[in-house]
Design an enzyme around this catalytic site. Structure first.
Site, PDB file in Angstrom:
ATOM      1  N   LYS A 124     135.278   0.037  47.697  1.00 24.50           N
ATOM      2  CA  LYS A 124     135.951  -1.161  48.204  1.00 24.50           C
ATOM      3  C   LYS A 124     137.039  -1.600  47.222  1.00 24.50           C
ATOM      4  O   LYS A 124     136.770  -2.071  46.140  1.00 24.50           O
ATOM      5  CB  LYS A 124     134.985  -2.329  48.391  1.00 24.50           C
ATOM      6  CG  LYS A 124     135.653  -3.401  49.255  1.00 24.50           C
ATOM      7  CD  LYS A 124     135.132  -4.801  49.060  1.00 24.50           C
ATOM      8  CE  LYS A 124     135.714  -5.553  47.925  1.00 24.50           C
ATOM      9  NZ  LYS A 124     137.138  -5.914  48.049  1.00 24.50           N
ATOM     10  N   GLY A 148     135.618  -5.701  37.338  1.00 23.42           N
ATOM     11  CA  GLY A 148     136.145  -6.983  37.799  1.00 23.42           C
ATOM     12  C   GLY A 148     135.715  -8.103  36.882  1.00 23.42           C
ATOM     13  O   GLY A 148     135.521  -7.882  35.687  1.00 23.42           O
ATOM     14  N   SER A 149     135.529  -9.276  37.460  1.00 23.83           N
ATOM     15  CA  SER A 149     135.242 -10.445  36.631  1.00 23.83           C
ATOM     16  C   SER A 149     133.783 -10.449  36.164  1.00 23.83           C
ATOM     17  O   SER A 149     132.894  -9.913  36.833  1.00 23.83           O
ATOM     18  CB  SER A 149     135.534 -11.716  37.418  1.00 23.83           C
ATOM     19  OG  SER A 149     134.678 -11.788  38.530  1.00 23.83           O
ATOM     20  N   THR A 150     133.569 -11.086  35.032  1.00 25.14           N
ATOM     21  CA  THR A 150     132.214 -11.177  34.475  1.00 25.14           C
ATOM     22  C   THR A 150     131.308 -11.954  35.427  1.00 25.14           C
ATOM     23  O   THR A 150     130.141 -11.603  35.613  1.00 25.14           O
ATOM     24  CB  THR A 150     132.262 -11.826  33.082  1.00 25.14           C
ATOM     25  OG1 THR A 150     133.074 -10.992  32.251  1.00 25.14           O
ATOM     26  CG2 THR A 150     130.890 -11.939  32.461  1.00 25.14           C
ATOM     27  N   GLY A 196     130.234  -9.671  38.157  1.00 22.03           N
ATOM     28  CA  GLY A 196     129.367  -8.658  37.527  1.00 22.03           C
ATOM     29  C   GLY A 196     127.944  -9.168  37.369  1.00 22.03           C
ATOM     30  O   GLY A 196     126.968  -8.472  37.670  1.00 22.03           O
ATOM     31  N   GLU A 227     132.134  -2.845  34.312  1.00 22.01           N
ATOM     32  CA  GLU A 227     133.259  -2.951  33.384  1.00 22.01           C
ATOM     33  C   GLU A 227     133.905  -4.294  33.666  1.00 22.01           C
ATOM     34  O   GLU A 227     134.513  -4.486  34.715  1.00 22.01           O
ATOM     35  CB  GLU A 227     134.216  -1.777  33.605  1.00 22.01           C
ATOM     36  CG  GLU A 227     135.057  -1.499  32.377  1.00 22.01           C
ATOM     37  CD  GLU A 227     136.382  -2.224  32.423  1.00 22.01           C
ATOM     38  OE1 GLU A 227     136.420  -3.381  31.926  1.00 22.01           O
ATOM     39  OE2 GLU A 227     137.345  -1.664  32.954  1.00 22.01           O
ATOM     40  N   GLU A 270     138.927 -15.316  28.969  1.00 25.22           N
ATOM     41  CA  GLU A 270     139.910 -14.346  29.424  1.00 25.22           C
ATOM     42  C   GLU A 270     140.928 -15.051  30.322  1.00 25.22           C
ATOM     43  O   GLU A 270     140.567 -15.644  31.335  1.00 25.22           O
ATOM     44  CB  GLU A 270     139.205 -13.243  30.219  1.00 25.22           C
ATOM     45  CG  GLU A 270     140.151 -12.163  30.692  1.00 25.22           C
ATOM     46  CD  GLU A 270     139.435 -11.033  31.419  1.00 25.22           C
ATOM     47  OE1 GLU A 270     138.687 -11.319  32.369  1.00 25.22           O
ATOM     48  OE2 GLU A 270     139.634  -9.877  31.029  1.00 25.22           O
TER      49      GLU A 270
HETATM   50  P1  NAI Z   1     136.659 -10.460  41.158  1.00 28.66           P
HETATM   51  O1  NAI Z   1     135.609 -10.034  40.190  1.00 28.66           O
HETATM   52  O2  NAI Z   1     136.302 -11.547  42.118  1.00 28.66           O
HETATM   53  O3  NAI Z   1     137.145  -9.188  42.028  1.00 28.66           O
HETATM   54  C1  NAI Z   1     136.897  -7.843  41.710  1.00 28.66           C
HETATM   55  C2  NAI Z   1     136.384  -7.104  42.928  1.00 28.66           C
HETATM   56  O4  NAI Z   1     135.086  -7.595  43.261  1.00 28.66           O
HETATM   57  C3  NAI Z   1     137.233  -7.276  44.182  1.00 28.66           C
HETATM   58  O5  NAI Z   1     137.256  -6.060  44.877  1.00 28.66           O
HETATM   59  C4  NAI Z   1     136.464  -8.333  44.962  1.00 28.66           C
HETATM   60  O6  NAI Z   1     136.699  -8.313  46.340  1.00 28.66           O
HETATM   61  C5  NAI Z   1     135.050  -7.962  44.639  1.00 28.66           C
HETATM   62  N1  NAI Z   1     134.073  -9.048  44.785  1.00 28.66           N
HETATM   63  C6  NAI Z   1     134.288 -10.387  44.703  1.00 28.66           C
HETATM   64  N2  NAI Z   1     133.129 -11.047  44.873  1.00 28.66           N
HETATM   65  C7  NAI Z   1     132.160 -10.120  45.069  1.00 28.66           C
HETATM   66  C8  NAI Z   1     130.748 -10.181  45.293  1.00 28.66           C
HETATM   67  N3  NAI Z   1     130.099 -11.336  45.338  1.00 28.66           N
HETATM   68  N4  NAI Z   1     130.071  -9.025  45.424  1.00 28.66           N
HETATM   69  C9  NAI Z   1     130.709  -7.839  45.346  1.00 28.66           C
HETATM   70  N5  NAI Z   1     132.033  -7.717  45.162  1.00 28.66           N
HETATM   71  C10 NAI Z   1     132.758  -8.838  45.013  1.00 28.66           C
HETATM   72  O7  NAI Z   1     137.940 -10.852  40.323  1.00 28.66           O
HETATM   73  P2  NAI Z   1     139.112 -11.871  40.746  1.00 28.66           P
HETATM   74  O8  NAI Z   1     138.496 -13.092  41.379  1.00 28.66           O
HETATM   75  O9  NAI Z   1     140.120 -11.110  41.496  1.00 28.66           O
HETATM   76  O10 NAI Z   1     139.711 -12.271  39.321  1.00 28.66           O
HETATM   77  C11 NAI Z   1     139.132 -13.337  38.568  1.00 28.66           C
HETATM   78  C12 NAI Z   1     139.214 -13.044  37.082  1.00 28.66           C
HETATM   79  O11 NAI Z   1     138.443 -11.907  36.767  1.00 28.66           O
HETATM   80  C13 NAI Z   1     140.609 -12.713  36.575  1.00 28.66           C
HETATM   81  O12 NAI Z   1     141.344 -13.851  36.310  1.00 28.66           O
HETATM   82  C14 NAI Z   1     140.276 -11.942  35.329  1.00 28.66           C
HETATM   83  O13 NAI Z   1     140.013 -12.813  34.253  1.00 28.66           O
HETATM   84  C15 NAI Z   1     139.000 -11.199  35.697  1.00 28.66           C
HETATM   85  N6  NAI Z   1     139.280  -9.801  36.115  1.00 28.66           N
HETATM   86  C16 NAI Z   1     138.934  -8.788  35.276  1.00 28.66           C
HETATM   87  C17 NAI Z   1     139.244  -7.484  35.609  1.00 28.66           C
HETATM   88  C18 NAI Z   1     138.917  -6.332  34.726  1.00 28.66           C
HETATM   89  O14 NAI Z   1     139.592  -5.318  34.800  1.00 28.66           O
HETATM   90  N7  NAI Z   1     137.890  -6.400  33.927  1.00 28.66           N
HETATM   91  C19 NAI Z   1     139.960  -7.164  36.837  1.00 28.66           C
HETATM   92  C20 NAI Z   1     140.221  -8.296  37.699  1.00 28.66           C
HETATM   93  C21 NAI Z   1     139.896  -9.557  37.318  1.00 28.66           C
HETATM   94 MG    MG Z   2     136.840 -13.561  42.508  1.00 24.10          MG
END
Ligand code: NAI
Ligand code: MG
Length: 481
Positions: free
Chosen positions: A187, A239-241, A244, A261, A392
């Site tokens: 996804k 993605g976000s902590t 995670g 990660e 972050e």
């Molecule tokens: P996010 O963690 O919400 O999104 C990452 C992925 O997880 C997306 O594909 C999203 O659709 C999916 N996702 C969201 N909620 C989920 C759930 N409950 N269960 C399973 N999958 C889910 O990150 P977001 O909201 O886009 O960004 C927020 C913050 O996270 C950023 O400001 C940044 O600080 C951090 N981040 C860190 C990343 C990294 O590479 N470690 C990458 C993106 C964001």
């Molecule tokens: Mg999010």
């Protein structure tokens, strides 16, 4: 300080004429694009202009179920039984096809994600192809990779990726999973799914057996449906902590494997014997290029007190030359922030610095009036406990503090909830070795920053997650012994 580069480059935008984006994308399940059972679609746009690029399916629980069943059937009937040598051929083919279409992928990545074309063309896309090539090479050598152990594939793996390196993260996830004999449901992130859908087209065209890779677009609920599906044997998440931790909670008590990660708050440690100009370049590269949308971004700078003013002066001068603007322009250093929400988050942090009475520096450069853009920003002198140092930001914002002794800087560098990356700048090799063993960071660069290679493992400590991607280590999360 006045900009001493009075002359300007003429615009040199990459042409979008030869790329093809369909107005609407369905879900890639069992080797075909299929209409979503949810019957709902959402739009994706160009963050630099706000222009709508395409609409795509929003997969619900039933759609995810269809994809997982396709992956399970492909695993049981085909992929599990296929010799590694044959699997490797398909993975090599994907790598070659990405190389052939590299330009198209790079342009779409920049259009949909906002990153400068220089980054997507020279970094994201070539490295994505390299990951497929590298892991293709392991497919028939798994028995030699782990002496005296017999590795076994896991089955169906669910993979959820973010928006900062859309194709590269898809490659980091899919390549080792296929090499180890698993089948995949991936996804992509909701704001940046286009290159994953292009990859789906390529996977269809390379004759990979249907169902081995399935790609379902959607939001957090789509990801959650994948995490909670009973036939998924492993989840790999970047993605976000916060998310995670949610995933970890929801699979607790099941036999699913997990690798995470997550975020980072990478520290640069600049000593007084460092090659200062090189360090300034590394710092700029580590936080400003790619808008700071990098989990291993060097977002904290600790500079030794006696060279602090020299480093800060040189950083400011270098920042004056950075070009913020059109992601498709080859001269652009800093492209568009990926979304309105992310831009707001970054601005709130800068405002926090102002409220704390800190010195904030931004160059005089102009930024486009349309789209989501942010000037590169220094925040000087925040205390170690400030949210600007601890959290972050995921934007082009660098916090700067000074230090006097090695002990002090190691303590400060480690004093954050994250532990993904660090950069050490010194002329002295012995200092590098001494320091790096004391830094709690998964990746440490010395006198350089943000260098990547598929052979080298990547991952974090503490709230930056667990499990490694890349290299021999990157095979293990997809195997049982
Ligand atoms: P996010 O963690 O919400 O999104 C990452 C992925 O997880 C997306 O594909 C999203 O659709 C999916 N996702 C969201 N909620 C989920 C759930 N409950 N269960 C399973 N999958 C889910 O990150 P977001 O909201 O886009 O960004 C927020 C913050 O996270 C950023 O400001 C940044 O600080 C951090 N981040 C860190 C990343 C990294 O590479 N470690 C990458 C993106 C964001
Ligand atoms: Mg999010």
């Amino acid at each position: 300080m006045k900009n001493n580069f009075e002359w300007k480059y003429s615009p040199a935008p990459e042409s979008t004429e030869h790329i093809k984006i369909d107005p609407r994308y369905d879900l890639f399940i069992n080797g075909k694009f299929v209409k979503p059972l949810s019957k709902t679609y959402f739009e994706t746009s160009d963050p630099a202009t706000g222009k709508m690029l395409a609409s795509m399916a929003h997969a619900n629980e039933k759609d995810v179920n269809t994809a997982v069943l396709a992956a399970k059937t492909a695993y049981d009937k085909t992929w599990k039984k296929m010799p590694g040598k044959e699997r490797g051929k398909y993975i090599f083919r994907i790598a070659r096809m990405i190389q052939e279409r590299a330009r198209e992928f790079a342009i779409i990545e920049s259009l949909n994600g906002g990153k400068p074309i220089r980054e997507s063309r020279d970094f994201d896309i070539p490295l994505a192809a390299n990951h497929f090539s590298y892991y293709a090479g392991w497919a028939d050598k798994l028995d030699y990779a782990f002496p005296n152990r017999t590795p076994k594939s896991l089955g169906v793996v669910g993979q959820i990726i973010p928006w900062n390196f859309p194709l590269l993260m898809a490659a980091w996830k899919i390549a080792p999973a296929l090499a180890t004999g698993n089948t995949v449901v991936l996804k992509p992130a909701e704001t940046t799914s286009l290159t994953a859908l292009k990859l789906a087209e390529l996977i269809r065209d390379c004759d990979l057996p249907p169902g081995v890779v399935n790609i379902v677009t959607g939001f957090g609920n789509t990801g959650a449906a994948l995490v909670n599906h009973s036939l998924v044997n492993k989840i790999a998440f970047t993605g976000s902590t916060g998310v995670g931790k949610l995933i970890q909670k929801s699979i607790a008590g099941t036999s699913k494997k997990l690798s995470l990660e997550l975020g980072g708050k990478g520290a640069h440690l600049v000593f007084d014997d460092a090659p200062i100009n090189q360090a300034v370049e590394g710092i700029v590269n580590g936080i400003f290029f790619n808008q700071g949308h990098v989990c291993c971004a060097g977002s904290r700078l600790y500079v030794q007190e006696n060279v602090a003013s020299e480093v800060i002066t040189k950083l400011k001068a270098r920042m004056q030359t950075l070009i913020v603007g059109d992601p498709l322009d080859k001269n652009t250093d800093i492209g568009a922030i990926n979304s309105e929400g992310q831009l707001k988050k970054i601005k709130d942090y800068i405002q926090l610095g102002k409220n704390e009475g800190l010195e904030i520096y931004q160059p005089e450069c102009g930024i486009p009036t349309k789209g989501f853009f942010c000037k590169p920003t220094l925040i000087i002198g925040a205390g170690q406990s400030s949210r600007l140092v601890q959290e972050e930001i995921f934007g082009p914002v660098l916090s700067i503090q000074t230090f006097r002794t090695i002990e002090e800087v190691i303590e400060k560098a480690n004093q954050v909830p994250y532990g993904l990356s660090a950069g050490v700048w010194t002329d002295k090799g012995s200092k590098i070795f001494n320091l790096t063993s004391k830094l709690r960071a998964g990746v440490i660069w010395a006198n350089t920053y943000n260098k990547f290679d598929p052979t080298s493992p990547f991952g974090g400590y503490k709230e930056s997650g667990f499990g490694r991607e890349g290299g021999l280590h990157g095979l293990q999360p997809y195997l049982s012994f």
